[in-house]
Motif scaffolding. Structure first.
Motif, PDB file in Angstrom:
ATOM      1  N   THR A  42       0.829  -1.219   0.000  1.00 20.81           N
ATOM      2  CA  THR A  42       0.000   0.000   0.000  1.00 20.81           C
ATOM      3  C   THR A  42       0.857   1.260   0.000  1.00 20.81           C
ATOM      4  O   THR A  42       0.328   2.371   0.117  1.00 20.81           O
ATOM      5  CB  THR A  42      -0.937   0.030   1.221  1.00 20.81           C
ATOM      6  OG1 THR A  42      -0.152   0.099   2.421  1.00 20.81           O
ATOM      7  CG2 THR A  42      -1.828  -1.196   1.245  1.00 20.81           C
ATOM      8  N   ARG A  43       2.153   1.082  -0.137  1.00 22.90           N
ATOM      9  CA  ARG A  43       3.056   2.240  -0.145  1.00 22.90           C
ATOM     10  C   ARG A  43       3.726   2.429  -1.505  1.00 22.90           C
ATOM     11  O   ARG A  43       4.638   3.246  -1.635  1.00 22.90           O
ATOM     12  CB  ARG A  43       4.136   2.062   0.932  1.00 22.90           C
ATOM     13  CG  ARG A  43       3.586   1.846   2.331  1.00 22.90           C
ATOM     14  CD  ARG A  43       2.998   3.100   2.924  1.00 22.90           C
ATOM     15  NE  ARG A  43       2.426   2.874   4.258  1.00 22.90           N
ATOM     16  CZ  ARG A  43       2.006   3.822   5.061  1.00 22.90           C
ATOM     17  NH1 ARG A  43       2.086   5.091   4.687  1.00 22.90           N
ATOM     18  NH2 ARG A  43       1.489   3.531   6.244  1.00 22.90           N
ATOM     19  N   THR A  44       3.278   1.698  -2.483  1.00 21.15           N
ATOM     20  CA  THR A  44       3.872   1.831  -3.814  1.00 21.15           C
ATOM     21  C   THR A  44       3.418   3.136  -4.460  1.00 21.15           C
ATOM     22  O   THR A  44       2.360   3.671  -4.115  1.00 21.15           O
ATOM     23  CB  THR A  44       3.460   0.661  -4.712  1.00 21.15           C
ATOM     24  OG1 THR A  44       2.037   0.712  -4.919  1.00 21.15           O
ATOM     25  CG2 THR A  44       3.832  -0.681  -4.087  1.00 21.15           C
ATOM     26  N   PRO A  45       4.190   3.657  -5.402  1.00 20.83           N
ATOM     27  CA  PRO A  45       3.766   4.884  -6.091  1.00 20.83           C
ATOM     28  C   PRO A  45       2.397   4.735  -6.753  1.00 20.83           C
ATOM     29  O   PRO A  45       1.601   5.684  -6.764  1.00 20.83           O
ATOM     30  CB  PRO A  45       4.875   5.103  -7.125  1.00 20.83           C
ATOM     31  CG  PRO A  45       6.080   4.427  -6.542  1.00 20.83           C
ATOM     32  CD  PRO A  45       5.541   3.234  -5.808  1.00 20.83           C
ATOM     33  N   GLU A  46       2.096   3.550  -7.271  1.00 19.19           N
ATOM     34  CA  GLU A  46       0.826   3.325  -7.943  1.00 19.19           C
ATOM     35  C   GLU A  46      -0.336   3.401  -6.950  1.00 19.19           C
ATOM     36  O   GLU A  46      -1.364   4.042  -7.225  1.00 19.19           O
ATOM     37  CB  GLU A  46       0.822   1.963  -8.643  1.00 19.19           C
ATOM     38  CG  GLU A  46       1.798   1.833  -9.796  1.00 19.19           C
ATOM     39  CD  GLU A  46       3.231   1.631  -9.346  1.00 19.19           C
ATOM     40  OE1 GLU A  46       4.144   1.816 -10.185  1.00 19.19           O
ATOM     41  OE2 GLU A  46       3.457   1.297  -8.156  1.00 19.19           O
ATOM     42  N   PHE A  47      -0.177   2.730  -5.789  1.00 16.46           N
ATOM     43  CA  PHE A  47      -1.246   2.760  -4.787  1.00 16.46           C
ATOM     44  C   PHE A  47      -1.453   4.178  -4.277  1.00 16.46           C
ATOM     45  O   PHE A  47      -2.594   4.651  -4.155  1.00 16.46           O
ATOM     46  CB  PHE A  47      -0.913   1.820  -3.624  1.00 16.46           C
ATOM     47  CG  PHE A  47      -2.035   1.659  -2.635  1.00 16.46           C
ATOM     48  CD1 PHE A  47      -2.923   0.600  -2.734  1.00 16.46           C
ATOM     49  CD2 PHE A  47      -2.219   2.571  -1.596  1.00 16.46           C
ATOM     50  CE1 PHE A  47      -3.970   0.447  -1.822  1.00 16.46           C
ATOM     51  CE2 PHE A  47      -3.254   2.439  -0.688  1.00 16.46           C
ATOM     52  CZ  PHE A  47      -4.131   1.375  -0.809  1.00 16.46           C
ATOM     53  N   LEU A  48      -0.376   4.873  -3.979  1.00 15.04           N
ATOM     54  CA  LEU A  48      -0.479   6.226  -3.444  1.00 15.04           C
ATOM     55  C   LEU A  48      -1.115   7.190  -4.437  1.00 15.04           C
ATOM     56  O   LEU A  48      -1.859   8.096  -4.056  1.00 15.04           O
ATOM     57  CB  LEU A  48       0.907   6.729  -3.033  1.00 15.04           C
ATOM     58  CG  LEU A  48       1.577   5.957  -1.884  1.00 15.04           C
ATOM     59  CD1 LEU A  48       3.006   6.450  -1.690  1.00 15.04           C
ATOM     60  CD2 LEU A  48       0.797   6.106  -0.586  1.00 15.04           C
ATOM     61  N   ALA A  49      -0.859   6.970  -5.696  1.00 13.50           N
ATOM     62  CA  ALA A  49      -1.390   7.869  -6.715  1.00 13.50           C
ATOM     63  C   ALA A  49      -2.817   7.534  -7.107  1.00 13.50           C
ATOM     64  O   ALA A  49      -3.621   8.428  -7.393  1.00 13.50           O
ATOM     65  CB  ALA A  49      -0.494   7.827  -7.956  1.00 13.50           C
TER      66      ALA A  49
END
Length: 214
Positions: A42-49
């Motif tokens: 849940t801390r990946t750039p994709e999840f955050l974006a």
């Protein structure tokens, strides 16, 4: 509900479970997308974006909109159902208990459960170890307050189950996994039994899934 409902979740989380349990009570199917928080998914750039800039779950996706925070998701799913009281005071009192759950209950009982069951004592750093005793004391105080309240009534608000009960149930019924002795709280224990005896009840590890091609 006509829009596609997707629950972005970590199945071992009580905060995610309360959303699934609410959905079961109102008869709404969810599509479940699982993330492993222990691997930082849940801390990946994709999840955050795309999902939640705060990097936390659960997040209820409603069509192309995203609703973080478990109790907000429960409120959305339960709107229009008996899980939300029609009486104005009771509705506000329900919210009061939901706020209390997130401020006084979950940060202590749920956190200790996560540390002891998923992280492990050997992996706890010094800062967390220093928090063990105060969090346990606060967790005991929360269970004692719940027990006193439920000694006089069957449900937290009004005369039937609301999402206040569901939100408090999620981590209370597994508090023994954080080494809290639930037998010390008989009113809480009877309340847990009432919730689990409801025909709409689902187990912690149950799924309520909408097929992808439905």
């Amino acid at each position: 509900m006509s829009e596609r409902l997707i629950l972005h979740e970590y199945a071992a989380s009580g905060n995610c479970y309360k959303v699934r349990l609410t959905a079961a009570h109102v008869g709404v199917a969810l599509e479940l997308h699982e993330y492993d928080i222990m691997k930082g998914e849940t801390r990946t750039p994709e999840f955050l974006a795309e999902i939640d800039a705060n990097g936390r779950i659960p997040v209820l996706q409603i069509g192309d909109r995203f609703l973080p925070e478990s109790n907000a998701a429960c409120f959305y799913l339960a709107t229009g159902s008996p899980l939300i009281p029609s009486d104005r005071f009771d509705r506000a009192d329900m919210l009061r208990w939901m706020f209390w759950e997130q401020y006084h209950h979950e940060p202590n009982i749920a956190t200790l459960r996560f540390w002891l069951r998923h992280v492990g004592m050997d992996a706890l750093g010094e800062v967390r170890r220093l928090q063990l005793v105060p969090k346990r004391q606060a967790g005991i105080a929360a269970l004692e307050l719940m027990d006193r309240h439920l000694a006089r009534r069957n449900w937290f608000v009004g005369d039937h189950m609301t999402i206040a009960d569901i939100c408090l149930f999620a981590y209370t019924h597994v508090a023994d996994e954080a080494d809290f002795d639930l037998e010390l709280y008989p009113a809480v224990t009877h309340w847990i039994e009432r919730i689990m005896s409801d025909p709409r009840y689902i187990l912690f590890d149950s799924e309520l899934v909408l097929a992808l091609d439905a």
